[in-house]
Scaffold this active site. Structure first.
Site, PDB file in Angstrom:
ATOM      1  N   PRO A   1      -5.660   8.547  -3.926  1.00 24.80           N
ATOM      2  CA  PRO A   1      -4.513   9.359  -3.537  1.00 24.80           C
ATOM      3  C   PRO A   1      -3.164   8.798  -3.996  1.00 24.80           C
ATOM      4  CG  PRO A   1      -5.503   8.290  -1.627  1.00 24.80           C
ATOM      5  CD  PRO A   1      -6.455   8.118  -2.772  1.00 24.80           C
ATOM      6  N   ASN A   2      -2.343   9.735  -4.420  1.00 25.90           N
ATOM      7  CA  ASN A   2      -0.949   9.484  -4.804  1.00 25.90           C
ATOM      8  C   ASN A   2      -0.790   8.779  -6.150  1.00 25.90           C
ATOM      9  OD1 ASN A   2       0.272  10.653  -2.436  1.00 25.90           O
ATOM     10  ND2 ASN A   2      -0.600   8.917  -1.329  1.00 25.90           N
TER      11      ASN A   2
ATOM     12  N   ARG B   1       6.595   8.195  -7.753  1.00 31.42           N
ATOM     13  CA  ARG B   1       6.527   7.518  -6.458  1.00 31.42           C
ATOM     14  C   ARG B   1       7.036   6.072  -6.582  1.00 31.42           C
ATOM     15  NH1 ARG B   1       0.398   5.354  -5.127  1.00 31.42           N
ATOM     16  NH2 ARG B   1       1.388   4.979  -3.109  1.00 31.42           N
TER      17      ARG B   1
ATOM     18  N   TYR C   1       5.733   0.696  -8.267  1.00 33.29           N
ATOM     19  CA  TYR C   1       4.614   1.098  -9.137  1.00 33.29           C
ATOM     20  C   TYR C   1       5.014   1.331 -10.594  1.00 33.29           C
ATOM     21  CZ  TYR C   1       2.375   1.690  -4.622  1.00 33.29           C
ATOM     22  OH  TYR C   1       1.875   1.461  -3.370  1.00 33.29           O
TER      23      TYR C   1
ATOM     24  N   ASN D   1      -9.167   2.124  -8.324  1.00 34.91           N
ATOM     25  CA  ASN D   1      -7.974   1.908  -7.517  1.00 34.91           C
ATOM     26  C   ASN D   1      -8.003   2.989  -6.443  1.00 34.91           C
ATOM     27  OD1 ASN D   1      -5.531   1.690  -6.294  1.00 34.91           O
ATOM     28  ND2 ASN D   1      -4.319   1.625  -8.175  1.00 34.91           N
TER      29      ASN D   1
ATOM     30  N   ALA E   1      -4.459   4.172  -0.977  1.00 34.36           N
ATOM     31  CA  ALA E   1      -4.443   3.829   0.456  1.00 34.36           C
ATOM     32  C   ALA E   1      -5.840   3.786   1.070  1.00 34.36           C
ATOM     33  CB  ALA E   1      -3.572   4.831   1.204  1.00 34.36           C
TER      34      ALA E   1
ATOM     35  N   HIS F   1      -7.658   0.502   2.148  1.00 29.92           N
ATOM     36  CA  HIS F   1      -7.435  -0.182   3.424  1.00 29.92           C
ATOM     37  C   HIS F   1      -8.123   0.505   4.598  1.00 29.92           C
ATOM     38  CE1 HIS F   1      -4.491  -1.819   0.702  1.00 29.92           C
ATOM     39  NE2 HIS F   1      -3.816  -0.683   0.677  1.00 29.92           N
TER      40      HIS F   1
ATOM     41  N   ASP G   1     -19.296   2.193   1.004  1.00 33.25           N
ATOM     42  CA  ASP G   1     -20.735   2.495   1.062  1.00 33.25           C
ATOM     43  C   ASP G   1     -21.223   3.190  -0.210  1.00 33.25           C
ATOM     44  OD1 ASP G   1     -21.027   1.333   3.509  1.00 33.25           O
ATOM     45  OD2 ASP G   1     -21.105   3.204   4.652  1.00 33.25           O
TER      46      ASP G   1
ATOM     47  N   GLU H   1     -12.034  -3.752  -8.557  1.00 37.23           N
ATOM     48  CA  GLU H   1     -10.946  -3.151  -7.766  1.00 37.23           C
ATOM     49  C   GLU H   1      -9.612  -3.472  -8.451  1.00 37.23           C
ATOM     50  OE1 GLU H   1     -10.451  -5.293  -4.118  1.00 37.23           O
ATOM     51  OE2 GLU H   1      -9.122  -3.798  -3.226  1.00 37.23           O
TER      52      GLU H   1
ATOM     53  N   HIS I   1      -5.294  -2.901  -8.257  1.00 42.00           N
ATOM     54  CA  HIS I   1      -4.062  -2.436  -7.618  1.00 42.00           C
ATOM     55  C   HIS I   1      -2.897  -2.741  -8.532  1.00 42.00           C
ATOM     56  CE1 HIS I   1      -6.220  -1.563  -4.026  1.00 42.00           C
ATOM     57  NE2 HIS I   1      -6.780  -2.758  -4.100  1.00 42.00           N
ATOM     58  N   ILE I   2      -2.052  -1.747  -8.725  1.00 41.93           N
ATOM     59  CA  ILE I   2      -0.886  -1.919  -9.593  1.00 41.93           C
ATOM     60  C   ILE I   2       0.066  -2.944  -8.968  1.00 41.93           C
ATOM     61  CG2 ILE I   2       1.139  -0.716 -10.538  1.00 41.93           C
ATOM     62  CD1 ILE I   2      -0.723   1.850 -10.567  1.00 41.93           C
ATOM     63  N   SER I   3       0.308  -2.798  -7.684  1.00 44.80           N
ATOM     64  CA  SER I   3       1.190  -3.730  -6.965  1.00 44.80           C
ATOM     65  C   SER I   3       0.371  -4.912  -6.445  1.00 44.80           C
ATOM     66  CB  SER I   3       1.873  -3.010  -5.800  1.00 44.80           C
ATOM     67  OG  SER I   3       0.909  -2.642  -4.830  1.00 44.80           O
TER      68      SER I   3
ATOM     69  N   ARG J   1       2.443  -7.703   0.227  1.00 45.18           N
ATOM     70  CA  ARG J   1       3.158  -6.580   0.850  1.00 45.18           C
ATOM     71  C   ARG J   1       2.876  -6.555   2.360  1.00 45.18           C
ATOM     72  NH1 ARG J   1       2.107  -1.346  -2.615  1.00 45.18           N
ATOM     73  NH2 ARG J   1       3.790  -0.598  -1.243  1.00 45.18           N
TER      74      ARG J   1
ATOM     75  N   ARG K   1      -1.962  -3.860   4.075  1.00 51.31           N
ATOM     76  CA  ARG K   1      -2.457  -3.765   2.688  1.00 51.31           C
ATOM     77  C   ARG K   1      -3.316  -4.963   2.301  1.00 51.31           C
ATOM     78  NH1 ARG K   1       0.367   0.784   0.646  1.00 51.31           N
ATOM     79  NH2 ARG K   1       2.371   0.926   1.675  1.00 51.31           N
TER      80      ARG K   1
HETATM   81  C1  DQA Z   1      -2.130   0.626  -4.540  1.00 51.81           C
HETATM   82  C2  DQA Z   1      -1.738  -0.178  -3.302  1.00 51.81           C
HETATM   83  C3  DQA Z   1      -2.090   0.590  -2.034  1.00 51.81           C
HETATM   84  O1  DQA Z   1      -1.747  -0.158  -0.894  1.00 51.81           O
HETATM   85  C4  DQA Z   1      -1.328   1.898  -2.008  1.00 51.81           C
HETATM   86  O2  DQA Z   1      -1.686   2.643  -0.858  1.00 51.81           O
HETATM   87  C5  DQA Z   1      -1.493   2.699  -3.238  1.00 51.81           C
HETATM   88  C6  DQA Z   1      -1.487   1.999  -4.524  1.00 51.81           C
HETATM   89  C7  DQA Z   1      -1.691  -0.079  -5.830  1.00 51.81           C
HETATM   90  O3  DQA Z   1      -2.147   0.328  -6.896  1.00 51.81           O
HETATM   91  O4  DQA Z   1      -0.890  -1.023  -5.802  1.00 51.81           O
HETATM   92  O5  DQA Z   1      -1.551   3.919  -3.203  1.00 51.81           O
HETATM   93  O6  DQA Z   1      -3.530   0.754  -4.576  1.00 51.81           O
END
Ligand code: DQA
Length: 144
Positions: free
Chosen positions: A9-10, A17, A22, A73, A76, A79, A86, A97, A99-101, A106, A110
Site C-alpha cells: 500500500p501507498n 508521498r 521516500y 516491500n 505498512a 508491521h 504466512d 524484504e 524498505h526504501i526508508s 523511525r 516500524r
Molecule cells: C516502507 C516503510 C513502511 O513503514 C511504510 O509503511 C511504507 C514504506 C518503506 O519502503 O520504507 O509504506 O515500507
C-alpha cells in the site's frame, strides 16, 4: 530466473508521498529501473503493486511453482500482516524484504516486521536501489 517484485500500500504514491522520506522517484520510474536492471542481468521480472492485503496474499500464492524469488516491500503491512508472512511461508520461495526508508531509525512501530520471519535478507534505508540489491541477493541465493 524469474523474480516477482511486490509493492504494498501507498507505494503507488511514490514521488508524491512524503518525498523527504521516500524520495521523488515515481512508482512508474521505479518499475522501469527494476525492469532495466533485470534485462541487464538477463532475468525475468514482474512488478506488482496493490493497496489490498488479500491481493498481496494472492500474488504470493500465484508465484508458487512459477517464480524463483520474491522481492517484497509490504509497506505498512510489514508491521501488521501475519497473512502476508504466512503466504510467504506457504510458498517457501526465497524472499527479500525491502524498505526504501530506514525503518529501524523511525517510529517504534516500524521496527516490528512480521514478514522478516519469512525473508532471508532485509534491505532497508537504501532508497529505491534497495530493490536492485535485493535482486542481486536473490541471484546469489538461487545460484548457491
Ligand atoms: C516502507 C516503510 C513502511 O513503514 C511504510 O509503511 C511504507 C514504506 C518503506 O519502503 O520504507 O509504506 O515500507
Amino acid at each position: 530466473m524469474n523474480i516477482l517484485v511486490i509493492n504494498g500500500p501507498n507505494l503507488n504514491m511514490l514521488g508524491i508521498r512524503e518525498p523527504d522520506i521516500y524520495g521523488k522517484e515515481t512508482y512508474n520510474s521505479l518499475v522501469e529501473k527494476i525492469e532495466g536492471y533485470a534485462k541487464d542481468k538477463s532475468i525475468d521480472v514482474n512488478c506488482y503493486q496493490s493497496n489490498h492485503e488479500g491481493d498481496l496474499v494472492d500474488a504470493i500464492q500465484k508465484a508458487f511453482g512459477v517464480c524463483d524469488g520474491i522481492v517484497i516491500n509490504p509497506g505498512a503491512y510489514t508491521h501488521t500482516s501475519i497473512a502476508i508472512l504466512d503466504a510467504l511461508k506457504a510458498v517457501n520461495i526465497p524472499a527479500v524484504e525491502v524498505h526504501i526508508s530506514d525503518v529501524d531509525s523511525r517510529e517504534e512501530f516500524r521496527k516490528i516486521s512480521y514478514v522478516r520471519n519469512a525473508c532471508f535478507e532485509t534491505i532497508s534505508g537504501k532508497g529505491t536501489d534497495g530493490y536492485l540489491l535485493a535482486i542481486d541477493a536473490l541471484i546469489k541465493r538461487v545460484a548457491e
